[in-house]
Design a protein around this motif. Structure first.
Motif, PDB file in Angstrom:
ATOM      1  N   SER A 164       0.978  -1.267  -0.039  1.00 46.88           N
ATOM      2  CA  SER A 164       0.001  -0.027  -0.075  1.00 46.88           C
ATOM      3  C   SER A 164       0.751   1.273  -0.053  1.00 46.88           C
ATOM      4  CB  SER A 164      -0.854   0.107   1.276  1.00 46.88           C
ATOM      5  OG  SER A 164      -0.234   0.393   2.338  1.00 46.88           O
ATOM      6  N   GLU A 165       0.284   2.537  -0.359  1.00 41.73           N
ATOM      7  CA  GLU A 165       0.911   3.710  -0.300  1.00 41.73           C
ATOM      8  C   GLU A 165       1.400   3.933   1.330  1.00 41.73           C
ATOM      9  OE1 GLU A 165       2.077   5.422  -2.987  1.00 41.73           O
ATOM     10  OE2 GLU A 165       0.947   3.862  -4.287  1.00 41.73           O
ATOM     11  N   LYS A 166       0.597   3.717   2.176  1.00 40.19           N
ATOM     12  CA  LYS A 166       0.969   3.806   3.515  1.00 40.19           C
ATOM     13  C   LYS A 166       2.191   3.056   3.837  1.00 40.19           C
ATOM     14  CE  LYS A 166      -1.623   5.467   6.595  1.00 40.19           C
ATOM     15  NZ  LYS A 166      -2.888   5.618   7.751  1.00 40.19           N
ATOM     16  N   GLU A 167       2.382   1.900   3.402  1.00 34.29           N
ATOM     17  CA  GLU A 167       3.483   0.968   3.812  1.00 34.29           C
ATOM     18  C   GLU A 167       4.549   1.458   2.849  1.00 34.29           C
ATOM     19  OE1 GLU A 167       5.164  -3.539   3.025  1.00 34.29           O
ATOM     20  OE2 GLU A 167       3.241  -3.048   2.656  1.00 34.29           O
ATOM     21  N   LYS A 168       4.482   1.838   1.830  1.00 30.74           N
ATOM     22  CA  LYS A 168       5.762   2.460   0.991  1.00 30.74           C
ATOM     23  C   LYS A 168       6.252   3.570   1.716  1.00 30.74           C
ATOM     24  CE  LYS A 168       3.980   1.100  -3.586  1.00 30.74           C
ATOM     25  NZ  LYS A 168       3.409   1.443  -4.782  1.00 30.74           N
ATOM     26  N   LYS A 169       5.625   4.417   2.281  1.00 26.44           N
ATOM     27  CA  LYS A 169       5.905   5.471   3.073  1.00 26.44           C
ATOM     28  C   LYS A 169       6.403   5.464   4.200  1.00 26.44           C
ATOM     29  CE  LYS A 169       2.643   8.771   0.129  1.00 26.44           C
ATOM     30  NZ  LYS A 169       1.678   9.677   0.443  1.00 26.44           N
ATOM     31  N   GLY A 170       5.790   4.712   5.032  1.00 22.60           N
ATOM     32  CA  GLY A 170       5.851   4.342   6.370  1.00 22.60           C
ATOM     33  C   GLY A 170       6.895   3.286   6.681  1.00 22.60           C
ATOM     34  N   GLY A 171       7.360   2.264   5.838  1.00 21.04           N
ATOM     35  CA  GLY A 171       8.245   1.369   6.174  1.00 21.04           C
ATOM     36  C   GLY A 171       7.620   0.055   6.932  1.00 21.04           C
ATOM     37  N   ARG A 172       8.543  -0.443   7.685  1.00 22.11           N
ATOM     38  CA  ARG A 172       8.156  -1.772   8.197  1.00 22.11           C
ATOM     39  C   ARG A 172       7.438  -1.876   9.438  1.00 22.11           C
ATOM     40  NH1 ARG A 172      14.389  -2.505   8.387  1.00 22.11           N
ATOM     41  NH2 ARG A 172      13.967  -1.080   6.539  1.00 22.11           N
ATOM     42  N   VAL A 173       7.494  -0.821  10.439  1.00 22.02           N
ATOM     43  CA  VAL A 173       6.944  -0.789  11.700  1.00 22.02           C
ATOM     44  C   VAL A 173       5.928   0.478  11.740  1.00 22.02           C
ATOM     45  CG1 VAL A 173       7.388  -0.591  14.157  1.00 22.02           C
ATOM     46  CG2 VAL A 173       9.228  -1.618  12.604  1.00 22.02           C
ATOM     47  N   PHE A 174       4.873  -0.063  12.348  1.00 30.42           N
ATOM     48  CA  PHE A 174       3.613   1.046  12.429  1.00 30.42           C
ATOM     49  C   PHE A 174       3.413   1.118  13.802  1.00 30.42           C
ATOM     50  CE2 PHE A 174       2.191   1.632   8.139  1.00 30.42           C
ATOM     51  CZ  PHE A 174       2.806   0.874   7.477  1.00 30.42           C
ATOM     52  N   SER A 175       4.049   2.160  14.563  1.00 34.23           N
ATOM     53  CA  SER A 175       3.937   2.391  15.791  1.00 34.23           C
ATOM     54  C   SER A 175       2.481   3.014  15.987  1.00 34.23           C
ATOM     55  CB  SER A 175       4.975   3.289  16.426  1.00 34.23           C
ATOM     56  OG  SER A 175       6.165   2.569  16.309  1.00 34.23           O
ATOM     57  N   CYS A 176       1.745   2.847  17.024  1.00 32.26           N
ATOM     58  CA  CYS A 176       0.587   3.324  17.197  1.00 32.26           C
ATOM     59  C   CYS A 176       0.228   4.153  18.535  1.00 32.26           C
ATOM     60  CB  CYS A 176      -0.373   2.225  17.202  1.00 32.26           C
ATOM     61  SG  CYS A 176      -0.459   1.313  15.558  1.00 32.26           S
TER      62      CYS A 176
END
Length: 259
Positions: free
Chosen positions: A247-259
């Motif tokens: 996804s575009e968010k993954e492309k921009k945000g990389g591997r770790v999604f901190s919440c």
């Protein structure tokens, strides 16, 4: 449109919805939220966008997503009682069916501030998945994928789960070939243009051994140390691969999604 192009386009549509579901969930996965709430959000988003959640009622599974937390390797069952807390590491696994084609993907989420060991494990798992993806091209083998993942993860001091594997996908949820996340180069099934499958390594901080809990689904590490997983659905092209679930968010945000 040729049959070949039509199949790829349908896989793109299903993969895109699965990826968009994870993107939507990113802002909703946070401390104090139950994994059951995450499941309901995922179900509604997929339904509202013309799809269906493949895990729901699959072989008796009663939820729409898998939510695997900390030492859960895979197939964690969403629950009202499981409330996310600071420091948790969560894998969310989404499979969307659109026009009878399946898009299957999973992603790690760090809740609050992850500890150093958790963050490193997640990073290595993401990189291991991509090592496997980059081995995909016609003429290579499933063993090339597994060897790339295993060699990278084990050289970093982690173990690769042997009990689960990636799988063929398309108009069926699970089919041949099995995509082992360990193995030997030039062994296994030869890759040919038009194949669809998932690559979804499960990497453990401790040993590779797992247990299945009494619910018949939840797999946990035997030593109760952390586990991590990433997954994408892949198509083999003339010259390499196409990732249907990025996804575009993954492309921009990389591997770790901190919440």
């Amino acid at each position: 449109m040729s049959d070949y192009k039509e199949k790829f386009e349908k896989m793109r549509i299903a993969g895109k919805l699965a990826a968009q579901t994870l993107d939507m969930l990113t802002d909703n996965i946070k401390e104090g939220v139950s994994t059951d709430h995450i499941d309901k959000l995922g179900y509604e988003f997929i339904k509202d966008n013309g799809g269906y959640s493949a895990p729901l009622f699959y072989r008796g599974f009663k939820k729409s997503l898998c939510t695997s937390l900390n030492h859960v390797v895979c197939h964690g069952i969403p629950s009202k009682e499981r409330i996310l807390k600071d420091g948790d590491a969560l894998n969310v696994d989404v499979t969307a069916i659109v026009n009878e084609h399946y898009g299957d993907t999973s992603r790690m989420f760090s809740i609050g501030k992850p500890n150093v060991k958790s963050k490193k494990l997640i990073e290595i798992t993401y990189e291991a998945m991509w090592k496997g993806i980059e081995a995909v091209k016609p003429g290579n083998s499933t063993g090339d994928i597994g060897a790339a993942i295993q060699n990278f993860a084990e050289n970093q001091g982690y173990s690769v789960v042997r009990d689960f594997c990636g799988h063929g996908i398309g108009q069926r949820f699970h089919t041949a070939p099995n995509i082992l996340h360990y193995g030997q180069e030039k062994h296994g099934t030869k890759l040919i243009e038009g194949m669809f499958f998932t690559i979804e390594p499960m990497i453990n901080l401790g040993k590779k051994d797992i247990l299945i809990l009494d619910d018949g689904w939840t797999a946990v590490t035997r030593d109760k140390k952390l586990s991590s997983q990433y997954e994408h659905t892949i198509g083999v092209t003339k010259t390499g691969y196409e990732v249907f679930t990025i996804s575009e968010k993954e492309k921009k945000g990389g591997r770790v999604f901190s919440c």
